[in-house]
Design an enzyme around this catalytic site. Structure first.
Site, PDB file in Angstrom:
ATOM      1  N   GLU A 174       0.961  -1.268  -0.021  1.00  0.00           N
ATOM      2  CA  GLU A 174       0.040  -0.067   0.007  1.00  0.00           C
ATOM      3  C   GLU A 174       0.871   1.382  -0.173  1.00  0.00           C
ATOM      4  O   GLU A 174       2.015   1.183   0.136  1.00  0.00           O
ATOM      5  CB  GLU A 174      -0.879   0.006   1.175  1.00  0.00           C
ATOM      6  CG  GLU A 174      -0.433  -0.369   2.577  1.00  0.00           C
ATOM      7  CD  GLU A 174       0.758   0.429   3.030  1.00  0.00           C
ATOM      8  OE1 GLU A 174       0.671   1.541   2.930  1.00  0.00           O
ATOM      9  OE2 GLU A 174       1.809  -0.094   3.309  1.00  0.00           O
ATOM     10  N   GLU A 317       4.555  -0.431   1.288  1.00  0.00           N
ATOM     11  CA  GLU A 317       4.471  -0.669  -0.428  1.00  0.00           C
ATOM     12  C   GLU A 317       4.298  -2.110  -0.657  1.00  0.00           C
ATOM     13  O   GLU A 317       4.345  -2.429  -1.785  1.00  0.00           O
ATOM     14  CB  GLU A 317       5.998  -0.036  -0.942  1.00  0.00           C
ATOM     15  CG  GLU A 317       6.288   1.502  -0.744  1.00  0.00           C
ATOM     16  CD  GLU A 317       7.318   1.888  -1.443  1.00  0.00           C
ATOM     17  OE1 GLU A 317       8.109   1.168  -1.933  1.00  0.00           O
ATOM     18  OE2 GLU A 317       7.793   3.236  -1.273  1.00  0.00           O
TER      19      GLU A 317
END
Lengths: 350, 350
Positions: A174, A317
Site C-alpha cells: 500500500e 509498499e
C-alpha cells in the site's frame, strides 16, 4: 465477485496435504524439523495448493493507493501530495517495491482505489477509484458502508485476476500518506486495545505529531463508536480505501486457493479485518515481517501469529512481503530439491 | 598466509565510506531509516568494499567438515558415519546447502579439514585434512596448538582463494556429527557462561543425551582448564578442526576486505574466536540467523550483535548464511536502484 459469495467460498486448507508435506519433509536429509519455519511455510503452501512437488509460483504484488483527510490533524511527517509522487515513482519502476519485486521475480500492480488526485492518463495505473480520499475519521466515518464493500470487492477482483493470469502467490502492499492512523484505529477497535498501545511513529512524526495521532485515533473511535459493530462497519468508520483493498485481496486470495503474503502494519489491519470476516482466511495468509510500528508486535501476540522477518522495516509498499516471498521460494526449493535419507543411504535419526 | 601476518593485515572498515553510504540512503525515496536493517547492511558493505554503486558480489559458501571423538559420550542423535554420508550428499549437490546456494547464486566448496574417514577419490572435495577427527575433549585437548593454527590457516587460505577468484562475499558453513558440543565448550570458556546455559539439543538429542552433553562439556572444561589461556588455546583444547577453519575464514575474509556471512551456532563459535583474536574482525562479519540452539541467543546478547534472520533453523551447513546473502543482495539492489528524492520531485521529510 461479490463479498458474500467470496466469503462462502473460503474453506480450511487440506489437512491431508499438510500431512503429505510433513511426511516428505521428515524424509529429507536433515534432522527432523531442523529447517524450522522453512518447513512450516512449505507444508502450509502444499496444504493450500494440493501439489507435490511444489510448482514454483507466478507472483504478483498489489500496491493499493488511497488518501486520508485525517492528515489535516498533522498525523504524518509528509504532505498528502507525496502519495501522488510516489505512485509516479512506482509506475516509473524506481521505488523500493519495484527494486525488490525484480529481485524476487514478481509483477507489481498499482491500484488507485482511493486517491485524492485523479492521475487520469498515467500509464500502467489500474484505475478502480471508489472515493477521492477517505474522509476525516475524527469527524465521522471514512466512507459509507457500500463504499467499503465496493473497495473490498476491488481487492477480490485483483486476486481473481491474478489467479486467472496463473499466479499462486500474491502479496499486499500500500501507499497512502497518513494511513498508519486509520490502521491503528482498526487494531484498537477490533482487538480492544488502547490507541497509545497500537499507534506508532509511522513514517516518522515527531513527539507533537505522535500526540496528535493518538488523540485523533481516540476521537475517531469516540465519534464513530455507535457504528463500530462488525468488521465492514469498522472499516467504513475508521479505515481507508487501500485497507479495504488489502482486506479484499486476502479474501479473494483465500477463496481462489492462493497464498497471500501480507506486508506490514497497514496490511496487517486489512488482513485482521479479513480474518474476522472468515476465520479460515488465516490458513492462507503468510505474515511477512514485524514492522517497527508499535502495535504490530502486539497484533501478532494477541493473534498468536509469527511473522517471517524482523528487519525493522517501516516503509510499506509491500517491501517486506517481497523479501518474504523469496524466503518462501527458498523453502519450496528445499522441499522439492533435497535428497531423501533413502537416496543418501542414511538412517533417519531423531 | 600465516596466522600472525593475517591478524596484522586486518583494519577497521572505512568510516568515510560508511558516511557516503548513509548519505545516499537518506536521499532515497523513503522515510529516513525506514528500510531498517537493510540500510545498515548496505552501509556496512560499502564501508568494507569502498565502492558506490555496489557491484553485485560473486559469492562462495565454505562447508568445513570435521569429526569429533567426543561423540562416544552419546552427545549426538546421529552416528559419526553420517558426516561422511552428508559430504557425499553435498558433493552430489543434493543437500539443503546445495539447494539454497543455487537459489542465491553462490558456489559451494566442501573442505575435509578434520574428517575421520579419508574420502580419497571423492570428486570435488577440497582435501586439507589437518587431523583425522578432533580427539575426545572430555579426556584432553582436541588437537595440538600447532594443529589448531594450521587448521585456522586452511580457512585463511580458502578466503584468499575466494578473493582471487573474484568473490567479495563469502559464507561459513560446517558439517560434523557432534560439533555443537565443542562449540558450546568454546562459548562457555570465552564468554564465561555455564555449560547448561550455552548447550542445546543440537540436531535433536533426547533428555539423557542432553544431560550427557552438559556433563561432557563440564568435564572438557575442567580437564583442559590449565590450557584455556587464549583463543587459539581454547580452540585447540575444546574445539574442532571445522571450527578452526571457520575462524580462519573470518580472519582471512576480513584481511582481504570481504564481507563474511556467518551461519549459525557452530559458525558463531568460530567467529567468536576470530573476534577475540582481532577486534576489527567484527566489522566484516554478518551474522545470518539466530539458531534454535540455546546458547546462540545468549551469545548475541552478550556480544551486542543482531542476526539478520530468526527462523528456528538448526541444520548448519551454511543454510542460514545462504538465505541471509539473498537479503543482503536485496539491500544492495535497493541501495543502487531506488530513485532519489530529487529524481522523484519529493521534498525529503523526517
Amino acid at each position: 465477485m461479490r463479498l458474500e459469495e467470496t466469503l462462502e467460498r473460503i474453506t480450511p486448507v487440506s489437512e491431508e496435504w499438510m500431512m503429505k508435506a510433513k511426511e516428505r519433509l521428515d524424509n529429507l536429509t536433515k534432522p527432523r524439523g531442523s529447517l524450522g519455519m522453512l518447513e512450516t511455510l512449505a507444508a502450509r503452501y502444499v496444504a493450500i495448493t494440493k501439489e507435490i512437488p511444489i510448482s514454483m509460483p507466478e507472483k504478483e504484488i498489489f500496491v493499493f493507493v488511497g488518501d486520508h483527510d485525517v492528515v489535516t490533524h498533522g498525523v504524518s511527517a509528509y504532505p498528502q501530495e507525496v502519495t501522488t509522487l510516489m505512485v509516479k515513482t512506482f509506475l516509473a519502476g524506481r521505488a523500493a517495491i519495484n527494486v525488490l519485486s525484480r529481485c524476487v521475480g514478481a509483477t507489481v500492480s498499482v491500484i488507485d482505489i482511493g486517491m485524492k488526485h485523479d492521475l487520469k492518463d498515467e500509464k500502467g495505473l489500474i484505475r478502480r477509484n471508489v472515493g477521492r480520499g477517505a474522509r476525516n475519521i475524527a469527524h465521522g466515518p471514512a466512507m459509507e458502508r457500500d463504499e467499503a464493500e465496493k473497495a473490498i470487492e476491488v481487492g477480490i477482483e485483483m486476486a481473481e485476476r491474478a489467479r486467472e493470469r496463473g499466479a499462486r502467490m500474491i502479496a499486499t502492499g500500500e501507499m497512502g500518506i497518513g494511513n498508519t492512523t486509520p490502521s491503528a484505529a482498526i487494531f484498537s477497535s477490533i482487538l480492544g486495545l488502547n490507541p497509545e498501545d497500537v499507534a506508532g511513529r509511522g513514517t516518522g512524526v515527531d513527539e507533537t505529531g505522535y500526540r496528535n495521532k493518538v488523540e485523533t485515533i481516540g476521537n475517531a473511535l469516540k465519534r464513530n463508536n455507535e457504528i463500530l459493530t462488525d468488521p465492514v462497519s469498522v472499516l467504513a468508520a475508521v479505515g481507508g480505501f487501500e485497507i479495504a483493498g488489502i482486506c479484499g485481496l486476502c479474501l479473494g486470495g483465500a477463496a481462489a486457493g492462493m497464498a497471500v503474503v501480507v506486508d506490514g502494519y497497514i496490511s496487517g489491519a486489512g488482513a485482521l479485518l479479513a480474518m474476522r470476516l472468515n476465520q479460515s482466511v488465516r490458513d492462507y495468509l503468510f505474515f511477512s515481517h514485524r514492522s517497527l510500528e508499535k502495535g504490530h508486535k502486539l497484533f501478532f501476540e494477541v493473534e498468536g501469529l509469527r511473522p517471517i522477518l524482523d528487519l525493522d522495516l517501516r516503509l510499506g509498499e509491500g517491501t517486506g512481503a517481497a523479501i518474504a516471498m523469496q524466503i518462501m521460494e527458498d523453502a519450496f526449493q528445499l522441499f522439492n530439491g533435497m535428497a531423501t535419507f533413502e537416496e543418501a543411504g542414511i538412517e533417519p535419526g531423531a
